[in-house]
Every structure is written in structure tokens, then in C-alpha cells.
Write an enzyme that holds these catalytic residues in place. Structure first.
Site, PDB file in Angstrom:
ATOM      1  N   HIS A 371       0.829  -1.201   0.000  1.00 29.49           N
ATOM      2  CA  HIS A 371       0.000   0.000   0.000  1.00 29.49           C
ATOM      3  C   HIS A 371       0.868   1.258   0.000  1.00 29.49           C
ATOM      4  O   HIS A 371       0.693   2.151  -0.833  1.00 29.49           O
ATOM      5  CB  HIS A 371      -0.913  -0.027   1.225  1.00 29.49           C
ATOM      6  CG  HIS A 371      -1.817   1.158   1.342  1.00 29.49           C
ATOM      7  ND1 HIS A 371      -3.179   1.073   1.158  1.00 29.49           N
ATOM      8  CD2 HIS A 371      -1.572   2.462   1.639  1.00 29.49           C
ATOM      9  CE1 HIS A 371      -3.723   2.262   1.340  1.00 29.49           C
ATOM     10  NE2 HIS A 371      -2.759   3.128   1.636  1.00 29.49           N
ATOM     11  N   GLU A 372       1.821   1.330   0.931  1.00 26.27           N
ATOM     12  CA  GLU A 372       2.621   2.551   1.066  1.00 26.27           C
ATOM     13  C   GLU A 372       3.564   2.769  -0.117  1.00 26.27           C
ATOM     14  O   GLU A 372       3.718   3.882  -0.608  1.00 26.27           O
ATOM     15  CB  GLU A 372       3.410   2.532   2.380  1.00 26.27           C
ATOM     16  CG  GLU A 372       2.555   2.442   3.636  1.00 26.27           C
ATOM     17  CD  GLU A 372       1.436   3.469   3.693  1.00 26.27           C
ATOM     18  OE1 GLU A 372       1.525   4.525   3.031  1.00 26.27           O
ATOM     19  OE2 GLU A 372       0.445   3.216   4.394  1.00 26.27           O
ATOM     20  N   HIS A 375       1.777   4.258  -3.027  1.00 30.56           N
ATOM     21  CA  HIS A 375       1.623   5.714  -2.992  1.00 30.56           C
ATOM     22  C   HIS A 375       2.795   6.379  -3.708  1.00 30.56           C
ATOM     23  O   HIS A 375       2.635   7.380  -4.410  1.00 30.56           O
ATOM     24  CB  HIS A 375       1.556   6.213  -1.546  1.00 30.56           C
ATOM     25  CG  HIS A 375       0.192   6.120  -0.926  1.00 30.56           C
ATOM     26  ND1 HIS A 375      -0.950   6.588  -1.538  1.00 30.56           N
ATOM     27  CD2 HIS A 375      -0.214   5.633   0.283  1.00 30.56           C
ATOM     28  CE1 HIS A 375      -1.998   6.387  -0.746  1.00 30.56           C
ATOM     29  NE2 HIS A 375      -1.580   5.807   0.361  1.00 30.56           N
ATOM     30  N   GLU A 395      -5.990   6.487  -2.993  1.00 36.20           N
ATOM     31  CA  GLU A 395      -6.017   5.556  -1.865  1.00 36.20           C
ATOM     32  C   GLU A 395      -6.436   4.161  -2.325  1.00 36.20           C
ATOM     33  O   GLU A 395      -5.883   3.150  -1.882  1.00 36.20           O
ATOM     34  CB  GLU A 395      -6.968   6.081  -0.789  1.00 36.20           C
ATOM     35  CG  GLU A 395      -6.883   5.357   0.535  1.00 36.20           C
ATOM     36  CD  GLU A 395      -5.538   5.486   1.228  1.00 36.20           C
ATOM     37  OE1 GLU A 395      -5.214   4.594   2.041  1.00 36.20           O
ATOM     38  OE2 GLU A 395      -4.806   6.460   0.963  1.00 36.20           O
ATOM     39  N   HIS A 459      -9.980   7.794   2.435  1.00 37.65           N
ATOM     40  CA  HIS A 459      -9.934   6.378   2.798  1.00 37.65           C
ATOM     41  C   HIS A 459     -11.306   5.714   2.647  1.00 37.65           C
ATOM     42  O   HIS A 459     -11.396   4.491   2.569  1.00 37.65           O
ATOM     43  CB  HIS A 459      -9.430   6.206   4.236  1.00 37.65           C
ATOM     44  CG  HIS A 459      -8.011   6.642   4.417  1.00 37.65           C
ATOM     45  ND1 HIS A 459      -7.675   7.936   4.718  1.00 37.65           N
ATOM     46  CD2 HIS A 459      -6.849   5.958   4.311  1.00 37.65           C
ATOM     47  CE1 HIS A 459      -6.358   8.024   4.806  1.00 37.65           C
ATOM     48  NE2 HIS A 459      -5.834   6.841   4.563  1.00 37.65           N
TER      49      HIS A 459
END
Length: 683
Positions: A371-372, A375, A395, A459
Site C-alpha cells: 500500500h505505502e 503511494h 487511496e 480512505h
């Protein structure tokens, strides 16, 4: 967040203006008109004239040297490119990224400047054939960039003060500006304007670093836009079991430096909240014990997750690192005290993880790393603004690829699933943080698109895109995958047949890297993913139709059969028609032919209007005999930007064949827009 007057947009909600495909050169071969501001059936043009897949549409794996050479070539030719695109004498291009297809087609992403000032919302992607011919360009705004004066009438200090006040109102602690406001051209919502961009630091309410970007009109002092630069997401903890890590030995000391993956390093912040921290090192090559009480455990999990994510992007999508240049980011663990989150920061080019409630649940397992790091990939490709609908898509992109990495890992201790945060008990009852099959099960996320979703926390506004990805991958209804039960509904109550996760991932990645811009919204995501599916599998393929149906399943656009699905025939007008501000009504026409008898009682009218205040509009469908059917009355529809919806009209008393018109009138001053497209679908 304070409420806003009825004639103003809500804070954090960007003005969403449709982007366009400007046709340059061989216009008959151009890809989809990617929208950045419409959320309904959009023009579904693709570069495949015969509707067939293009075997050369797959992106190739570029080495760092090859990518650097392509960027140098694009830099050398950017002046000629700007001239070919018809940009003004004061405009220039800055190369940001290059994607190459197997057939030699290049997708070059540019930022724009005007008189040396950055043009925010002016990014574009140019598609160039192997022959060197420009085939098309996807632009974040179709407005000509031209500003009468570059001299502000308000002081920068005033913009800075306003930004600080906004940050403090949002709960920012220790709000400060570590650099002076910079002059920019704001082009993301209508007429380009001279503006200030102010970045406010400090800490958000939960201890996350703050990087609030506030855009202020340099002539009026009005706030134009704001977005958060720190991109957060929560995932799993330390449940990967015993794994192999990429490490480096120096003398008798080992450290968490992965030489095979761009020298990715993992650091220990030791409950601090600033700086890089201390590189994990030790006398042996054994890291952690599997218990949170051992500081190395979180480091090992984060390091492992970063390696998996690197391998996933390289082996599945051919992307060599976050920027595609073979350079690794770095990870920081043990951030703050009982910090229950994780985040990506462009400034440090790093992922940072807290230790969770009571410092007993480090947020450092596979899907959070995916996920990170995603980004970072998004930041260096489409750059989706972290606010409004584009923020929800940002997101969701991280959730989508975090999930993809978890499946890719095939780790028996943390098997792949469509749940986010399933191993960490954030809610205190053992439930996941987010669900992709039915996002609303978390109590806050949205299952489907609606006109006000841009004002929801990113989110939760990510829900429709997560839901779309699940439907596209697995289909609707009840099923069990890797021991987890799912039951995914659809907005229209009709079934969706999935095409498999592998294909869904490739479609989303191609759209992200070659179709999306900073301001793409849900309609833009639909059109971009359709273009990607058309290029990869053909416009008559089951994959293309599944993309249509999955989006319809979350209330974005029509089904592949038109309207409610199954055997529909559509007629569409995609020509822009400007709507005069507080002026006379305008018409856009569609000629229907080849039908017999009367129109149906459930005629679907898909309307895509870009406008800065839809409450001003009256929208009518005019039948061939002149009968008017009011779709939306003046003063209705709320205060949001853009009208993007499908109406059902009982037109059974009308002859089907003939000229139908969409009539639109703006009944109040101050707001402007245009008809982007509209479509009639006969079930």
C-alpha cells in the site's frame, strides 16, 4: 471541517473539470477521452479501430539506463512537442515519466510551466508511435493557459496566514510553514489563474506528519484548493513468518540494505518522529523473533514487504523501482509512541510505520508495505491529488496493489485476500479495517459512486474503486477465496462476471501509468480503464465488457449492453457545447435511426456536464416532436461540481427515430461549464 455556504464548495473537495484527448496527427487512432471531471458514461473511443487487442500494448521492462535515455530524448524534443501541441509561447514542458509499449509506442508524461511558473493541473500524457508520429494527448485541462498578469495583488504573507489558519482549523498541531509560498498557475478548475501554493507542516491530529498544500488566488485571496501531501494507509502487522531478507555484510556486521533492490534500507526510529533513524545492523544475519517486543521484528517485516512490492512491480508490470529508475526508497519503523498508522512521504522518499495500539502491533506486514510503496508509484506516475475523487482513487490504487502484492507473495502465514488490515485488531473486535467486496461493511466506506463522494475522507471515498476492482477480478455474489467468504452486491442489482485478478491488475496499472492525470475522477477512471482494456484485450472482448459492467456495478456509467444491460443500442454525442453563464439555453443533438415504432418506457439518458455549480442548471430532453422532458430542474441537485448521471425517461409516446436534443440552461451568474457528452440508450 467547517460546513460551507450553499454557493461554495466544501473544504477539501476539488473542483473537478473534465480532461480531454486533444487529437494531434492521426486522429482516427486516438485512445479514450479520459475524463477528470465526469462520473457517468464517457466516450469509449480506443486506438483499436477494429476492436481487436493490440499485442504490442503491454508495457516493456525498461532498465534504468533505457528509461534515462528515453527521458533525455523527450527532454531534447520537448520544445518541438510543445509547438506541435499548440501550446502558447510562454508555455514549456517538463518531462516526468516515460512508459514504452512492446510495439514501440511511448507514453510520455509532462508537467507544464507558464512563464517559468509551475502549472498545477496542467499535466498531460503524449502518446507517440514508433514512427515518431504523435497519436494523441491526454490533458488534465482543456483550458488555454493564459494569465493577464503575473503580478499578485495580495501579499504572499496573506496567503501564508490563510493556509496556517486552515491547517489549525483542521486540527494540525505545531502548524508552520518551512518555506515561503510560491507563485504558481492554478489550472485545474476552469480559467487558469495566478495563485500561491503554501505548504503547511507540523503534525496532524493523530501524530502523522502534516504537509497541507493550500492554493490561494493571488488576485482575490480566495482559497482555490487544498490537499494533503502525506499519504496514509493502514495494513497488517507481523504475520509473515520466517522469510529470507536481502541484506548486506560489511566486515563482521550485517545490515538491512537490499543491494538487489535499489539498496532499499530499513531504519529504526526508536519511537522518534523525525530524521532517518538508525540503520538496522548486527553481528549476525538473523532479524527479529516474531514478537513485537523485539525491535528487529518490525524492521524485518517492513524490509520483507518492501522486497515483495519491488519484485511485484518489476516481475508483473515491468517497473524497476518506484520511479522506474532502479533506485530504492527506504523504510522507517517504530515511529512515534503507540502510533496506529503508516504513511508515504515524497520528501524523504520513504515509508514509515507506527507500532500500533500499545506499541504491540507494528503495522509492517505485506499489504501495508504494498500500500505505502504504491503511494510512491502513484506519485511518480499519475500523481493523483490526495483530495476529492482523485484522492479516493489514489487511496484505492494503494489498496488494490497492496492486495495484489499480498496475493503475489503466496505467503502461507498471510494468504492473499480482499481484506485490508485483517490481522490487526484496530476495531477491537477482530474485524478488518476495509473490505473490497462490500466496502460499506466497515461502517464508513462507500460501495458506489454518488455526486457528493468527493467531500468524503479519501480512505472511504476509495470504496467504489476498491469495489470495482473486486467485481472486475472475482465477479459479484457469494464465493469463498482462500478460505474467506465474500458476497459482493452491485448498485444496479445485476450480476458481474469477473475476469481474474491478474487481468484486472494489468488494466488498472496501464490506466494509472498512461491514462490518469492528477485530477482524474471516477468517470476518468472508468474511461481510462476502458481505454486500457481496449488496448490490452480489444474493445469487443469479454474483458472490455467486464470493465463496463464492473463500473456500472458501482454506479459509474452504463452496462456493456447499454442502460440496464442486455442488448441495448446507444446513440451518443461527444462534441462539447459551451453553456453561457446565466444565458440562453443551448442544445446538443442526437439523430436516432434504424429503430421501429416508439421509444421505450425506460429510455436511458446519460448526461455528462462539466460545470462549477450544478444547482444553476435546468436540463431537459427534447423529443423529435418538440416535447420536453425535464431531467433536472433549476435549483436542484445540490452544490457540487459537474452533473454526471443517467436518467430514465418514459418516452413510450414518442416516435423513436428522429432528432433528439439535450437542452441545458444556466439560470444564475458566477458559474460556467459545458456539455461534455450525452447518450441515449434503447434497451
Amino acid at each position: 471541517m467547517s460546513s460551507s455556504p450553499s454557493r461554495r464548495r466544501t473544504p477539501h473537495s476539488p473542483s473537478r473539470r473534465a480532461a480531454a484527448v486533444a487529437l494531434v496527427g492521426v486522429s482516427a487512432l486516438i485512445a479514450a477521452a479520459v475524463q477528470s471531471g465526469a462520473a457517468t458514461a464517457a466516450p469509449e473511443k480506443t486506438p483499436q479501430a477494429a476492436g481487436k487487442a493490440n499485442p504490442g500494448a503491454e508495457s516493456v521492462r525498461l532498465t534504468p539506463a533505457q528509461r534515462a535515455a528515453l527521458i533525455r530524448e523527450a527532454e531534447a524534443g520537448k520544445t518541438a512537442t510543445a509547438k506541435e501541441l499548440g501550446l502558447g509561447a510562454k508555455e514549456a514542458l517538463v518531462v516526468r515519466d516515460v512508459v514504452k509499449d512492446a510495439d514501440g509506442t511511448l507514453h510520455t508524461r509532462y508537467e507544464r510551466t507558464y512563464s517559468g511558473l509551475p502549472v498545477l493541473g496542467g499535466d498531460l500524457v503524449v502518446e507517440t508511435a514508433k514512427s515518431g508520429a504523435t497519436e494523441g494527448v491526454i490533458m488534465a485541462t482543456r483550458a488555454a493557459v493564459q494569465v493577464a498578469s503575473l503580478t499578485p495583488t495580495i501579499a504572499a504573507a496573506k496567503a501564508e496566514k490563510q493556509a496556517l489558519s486552515l491547517a489549525q482549523a483542521d486540527g494540525t498541531a505545531k502548524a508552520d510553514t518551512n518555506r515561503a509560498p510560491r507563485k504558481v498557475i492554478w489550472a485545474a478548475n476552469g480559467t487558469p489563474a495566478l495563485a500561491y501554493e503554501t505548504v503547511v507542516g507540523g503534525l496532524q491530529e493523530d501524530g502523522t506528519p502534516n504537509e497541507l498544500h493550500v492554493i490561494t488566488d493571488a488576485t482575490t485571496g480566495q482559497k482555490l484548493y487544498e490537499y494533503q501531501g502525506i499519504e496514509t494507509g493502514t495494513g497488517n502487522t507481523m504475520y509473515s513468518g520466517q522469510v529470507t531478507l536481502g541484506t548486506t555484510q560489511s566486515g563482521s556486521t550485517y545490515n538491512l540494505t537490499d543491494a538487489a533492490r535499489g539498496n532499499h534500507k530499513t531504519y529504526n526510529l526508536n519511537r522518534g518522529s523525525s530524521g532517518t533513524g538508525r540503520l538496522f545492523s548486527g553481528p549476525d544475519d538473523v532479524w527479529g523473533t516474531g514478537a513485537a517486543s523485539n525491535a528487529e521484528t518490525a524492521g524485518a517485516d517492513a524490509h520483507y514487504g518492501a522486497a515483495l512490492t519491488w519484485d511485484y512491480y518489476k516481475n508483473v508490470h515491468g517497473r524497476n523501482g518506484i520511479k522506474g529508475d532502479g533506485v530504492g526508497a527506504y523504510s522507517r519503523v517504530h515511529y512515534g509512541n503507540a502510533y496506529v498508522n503508516a504513511f508515504w512521504d515524497d520528501n524523504c522518499f520513504c515509508m514509515t510505520y507506527g507500532d500500533g495500539s500499545g506499541n504491540t502491533h507494528p503495522l509492517t506486514a505485506i499489504d501495508v508495505a504494498g500500500h505505502e510503496m504504491t503511494h510512491g508509484v502513484t506519485s511518480n506516475t499519475a500523481g493523483l491529488n490526495y483530495s476529492g475523487e482523485s484522492g479516493g482513487l489514489n487511496e484505492a490504487t494503494s489498496d488494490i496493489f497492496g492486495t495484489a502484492v499480498e496475493f503475489y507473495a503466496q505467503n502461507s502465514s498471510d494468504v492473499g485476500d480482499y481484506l485490508i488490515g485483517e490481522e490487526i485488531d484496530i476495531n477491537g473486535d477482530g474485524t478488518p479495517l476495509r473490505y473490497m467486496d462490500k466496502p460499506s461493511k466497515d461502517g464508513a466506506s462507500k460501495d458506489s459512486w454518488y455526486s457528493g463522494i468527493g467531500s468524503v475522507d479519501v480512505h472511504y471515498s476509495s470504496g467504489p474503486a476498491n469495489h470495482f476492482f473486486y467485481l472486475l477480478s472475482e465477479g459479484s455474489g457469494a464465493k469463498v477465496i482462500n478460505g474467506v467468504s465474500y458476497n459482493s452486491p452491485t448498485a444496479d442489482g445485476l450480476a458481474v462476471t469477473g475476469i481474474g485478478r491478474d487481468k484486472a491488475e494489468k488494466i488498472w496499472f496501464r490506466a494509472l501509468t498512461t491514462k490518469f492525470t492528477r485530477t482524474t475522477n471516477y468517470a476518468g477512471a472508468r474511461t481510462g480503464t476502458l481505454a486500457a482494456a481496449g488496448e490490452l484485450y480489444g474493445t469487443t472482448s469479454a474483458e472490455y465488457k467486464a470493465v463496463q459492467d464492473a463500473w456500472a456495478g458501482v454506479a459509474v456509467g452504463a452496462r456493456s449492453g447499454g442502460g440496464g444491460g442486455g442488448g441495448g443500442t446507444s446513440f451518443e454525442n461527444t462534441a462539447d457545447v459551451s453553456i453561457p453563464d446565466n444565458g440562453a439555453a443551448v442544445n446538443s443533438s442526437i439523430t436516432v435511426s434504424g429503430r421501429t415504432g416508439n421509444a421505450p418506457s425506460n429510455l436511458a439518458v446519460a448526461v455528462d456536464i462539466v460545470h462549477t455549480y450544478i444547482g444553476d442548471l435546468r436540463v431537459q430532453l427534447i423529443a423529435p416532436d418538440g416535447t420536453a422532458y425535464t431531467l433536472k430542474a433549476y435549483g436542484t441537485g445540490g452544490s457540487t461540481d459537474n452533473l454526471n448521471t443517467t436518467y430514465t425517461v418514459n418516452a413510450s409516446s414518442e416516435v423513436a427515430n428522429g432528432v433528439w436534443q439535450l437542452r441545458v440552461q444556466d439560470n444564475a451568474a458566477q458559474d460556467t461549464g459545458y456539455i461534455n457528452s450525452w447518450k441515449l440508450t434503447f434497451p
